[in-house]
Design an enzyme around this catalytic site. Structure first.
Site, short mmCIF file in Angstrom:
data_model
loop_
_atom_site.label_atom_id
_atom_site.label_comp_id
_atom_site.label_asym_id
_atom_site.label_seq_id
_atom_site.Cartn_x
_atom_site.Cartn_y
_atom_site.Cartn_z
N ASP A 100 8.19 -7.65 36.74
CA ASP A 100 8.20 -6.76 37.91
C ASP A 100 6.80 -6.33 38.31
OD1 ASP A 100 8.09 -5.45 35.49
OD2 ASP A 100 9.15 -3.67 36.16
N ASP A 103 0.01 -4.75 35.27
CA ASP A 103 -0.82 -3.55 35.39
C ASP A 103 -2.14 -3.84 34.66
OD1 ASP A 103 -1.86 -0.92 34.99
OD2 ASP A 103 0.10 -0.04 35.13
N PHE A 152 1.76 5.67 40.80
CA PHE A 152 2.90 5.48 39.89
C PHE A 152 4.12 5.06 40.69
CE2 PHE A 152 5.95 5.81 36.65
CZ PHE A 152 5.23 5.45 35.52
N ARG A 165 15.16 3.39 38.13
CA ARG A 165 15.21 1.92 38.19
C ARG A 165 16.19 1.43 39.26
NH1 ARG A 165 12.57 -0.09 33.51
NH2 ARG A 165 12.83 1.17 31.64
#
Ligand code: PRP
Length: 175
Positions: A100, A103, A152, A165
């Site tokens: 997904d 980072d 975020f 989610r």
């Protein structure tokens, strides 16, 4: 019950849909006759994986591995744990990791090494989002959705403390 922190839509579901369709076309072009093994990273990739595989019309297998690199909260830890490993033999298989978000890159660089040791024929990465400004370890994304800002993000599989989610859009948490 309402959310303690309000999510603001950053990438609406229609845009996600277009990106998933584009990625599926790229993957179809490269893997149609390869007996593809798609490997989703739990938990975050479960929504993306579900949408992506339904756009692929050739034979493939789906597997999941559960890794953990974040503690509860927003900070990345420097180590990755395999929380739930693979039961499949990867030797000689063409593996496409489905993720997904990339980072710091710590999770993916760990996983790519881990899969190569299992003697997969090829290992590539499909990531829906790339928070490239946060990268600490270089990672090559073979099929990349969108570059996202250093905020975020939640929704479409992404969580904050295991919540959010289920949101259909990718959102930013606002204070
Ligand atoms: C997120 C995301 C990636 C990883 C990326 O997972 O799904 O797997 O972090 O971060 P990195 O590039 O800094 O390593 P997380 O550990 O939050 O677990 P989850 O998928 O269960 O939400």
């Amino acid at each position: 019950m309402s959310y303690p922190t309000k999510p603001r839509v950053l990438i609406p579901r229609a845009e996600i849909d277009d990106v998933v369709t584009r990625l599926a076309a790229e993957i179809s072009r490269d893997y149609r006759d390869k007996n593809l093994l798609m490997l989703g990273i739990l938990k975050g990739a479960f929504v993306f994986m579900a949408d992506l595989v339904r756009r692929l019309d050739f034979p493939l297998e789906v597997e999941f591995i559960r890794l953990s690199s974040y503690s509860s909260g927003q900070q990345t830890q420097g180590s990755v744990k395999v929380v739930q490993g693979l039961r499949r033999n990867l030797k000689g298989r063409h593996v496409l990791i489905v993720e997904d978000i990339v980072d710091t890159g710590i999770t993916l660089s760990f996983l790519i090494d881990y899969l190569k040791k299992k003697k997969a024929s090829s290992v590539r990465l499909c990531a829906l989002t790339d928070k490239v400004s946060r990268r600490r370890v270089p990672v090559e994304i073979d099929y990349k959705g969108l570059t996202v800002p250093d905020k975020f993000l939640v929704g479409y599989g992404l969580d904050f403390n295991e919540q959010y989610r289920n949101l259909p859009d990718i959102c930013v948490l606002e204070d």
